[in-house]
Design an enzyme around this catalytic site. Structure first.
Site, PDB file in Angstrom:
ATOM      1  CG  ASP A 195     -24.022   2.246 -84.877  1.00 52.26           C
ATOM      2  OD1 ASP A 195     -24.672   1.293 -85.341  1.00 52.26           O
ATOM      3  OD2 ASP A 195     -24.487   3.058 -84.061  1.00 52.26           O
TER       4      ASP A 195
ATOM      5  CE1 TYR B 146     -27.557   7.606 -81.872  1.00 56.35           C
ATOM      6  CE2 TYR B 146     -25.722   7.045 -83.313  1.00 56.35           C
ATOM      7  CZ  TYR B 146     -26.619   6.689 -82.324  1.00 56.35           C
ATOM      8  OH  TYR B 146     -26.569   5.434 -81.784  1.00 56.35           O
TER       9      TYR B 146
ATOM     10  CE  LYS C 276     -27.865   2.380 -84.123  1.00 54.03           C
ATOM     11  NZ  LYS C 276     -26.995   3.555 -84.196  1.00 54.03           N
TER      12      LYS C 276
ATOM     13  CG  HIS D 159     -32.285   4.113 -82.941  1.00 55.19           C
ATOM     14  ND1 HIS D 159     -31.664   5.257 -83.374  1.00 55.19           N
ATOM     15  CD2 HIS D 159     -31.684   3.816 -81.774  1.00 55.19           C
ATOM     16  CE1 HIS D 159     -30.729   5.621 -82.503  1.00 55.19           C
ATOM     17  NE2 HIS D 159     -30.740   4.759 -81.529  1.00 55.19           N
TER      18      HIS D 159
END
Length: 316
Positions: free
Chosen positions: A55, A60, A89, A122
């Site tokens: 994931d 990030y 995402k 997200h």
């Protein structure tokens, strides 16, 4: 009793995607690391330990390091791209339909993959579009984008599925009410919903709705993220762990799969990565104890209320 003598199949559980695009491994590895420099080594170790579901997220800021890990492992020849389920995402600042495809393409490029198995929105919150991932006004308040609806963004994701480079789509950090609206209006139904879920936040109502619509519920923070009150110190879980000769973490993760969800754990520590993968089937009695005897209810992450990710700091 010990489960180590034979290979328990729980860790191999896969949940079918409702649009017919294959299946998702229930046991997943999250890639949000405190220290981004650990990303490549941790992802490689997770692959070597057996994880086949990863994931990721543009938010990030480490998709490129993950892409390096994938390519190094794929190049070695033991694991193929098609053996690995990759989710990433769309971030809040890219909710406008014209920004969706460029964001998707950029994630593919960083991850060094031609396609994504699952692309998630997200959070349901649209932020001011632009390169600043955390747009704030002079008072420090998030600048939201009031000109776009979640359904507008969803339609853009449906187009990605039509083109074939995105196998499935879904939502993250969403409430049941908002999910119901998308399911009712969607041409391509969500295949996955990622939310916080653990024995202290079991989300039974959300799980029931998802199962009625063939949606995979994917749990983040399935061990409570080390927050207080500590899920892994719960008396019910620790008692079951002693009885089945597993760790409390392994009990909580087995519970997650056996009740019908997928989960994500994140660690840069090899022993912890191995522990999180080595789950085994719990006796039915243990499943009933976790459901019936754990009454603590607490949410550790407030992202569902604001669109801003973050675990809530609590005073001891």
């Amino acid at each position: 009793m010990t489960y180590e003598a034979f290979h328990d199949e729980l860790r191999d559980t896969r949940w079918p995607l409702n649009n017919g695009a294959g299946s998702m491994p229930a046991v997943g590895f999250g890639t949000l690391f405190r220290d981004l420099s650990t990303t490549t080594a941790a992802v490689k170790y997770a692959l070597e330990s057996g994880f086949r579901h990863f994931d990721c997220a543009e938010r990030y800021r480490n998709e490129a390091q993950i892409g390096v890990a994938f390519q190094e492992v794929f190049a070695a020849g033991k694991i193929r791209r098609e053996d690995v389920f990759i989710t990433t995402k769309l971030w809040n600042t890219n909710h406008r339909p014209e920004r969706v495809r460029p964001a998707f393409e950029a994630s593919c490029q960083r991850l060094q993959t031609d396609y994504i198995d699952c692309y998630l929105i997200h959070t349901p919150f649209a932020f001011k579009p632009g390169d600043d991932q955390d747009p704030r006004d002079v008072f420090g308040h998030v600048i939201y984008d009031g000109e776009i609806s979640l359904l507008d963004t969803w339609r853009a994701l449906e187009s990605l599925v039509d083109e074939g480079r995105c196998k499935s789509i879904g939502l993250s950090d969403i409430t049941l009410e908002a999910l119901k609206e998308i399911v009712a209006a969607a041409r391509i139904k969500p295949a996955v919903v990622q939310i916080e879920a653990h024995p202290y936040l079991p989300e039974w109502e959300m799980l029931e709705f998802c199962q009625q619509h063939g949606i995979i519920l994917l749990a983040f923070a399935p061990l409570g993220h080390g927050m207080q009150p500590n899920v892994l110190e719960d008396a019910v879980l620790t008692s079951i762990a002693r009885n089945v000769q597993k760790t409390p973490a392994q009990v909580a993760l087995a519970w997650a799969v056996q009740r019908g969800t997928a989960f994500l754990t994140t660690s840069a520590t090899p022993s912890r990565i191995q522990e999180n993968f080595a789950i085994a089937t719990l006796p039915q009695r243990a499943m009933l104890e976790i459901k019936g005897e754990i009454s603590t209810r607490i949410r550790f992450n407030s992202v569902v209320e604001t669109g801003v990710p973050g675990f809530i700091a609590r005073k001891p």
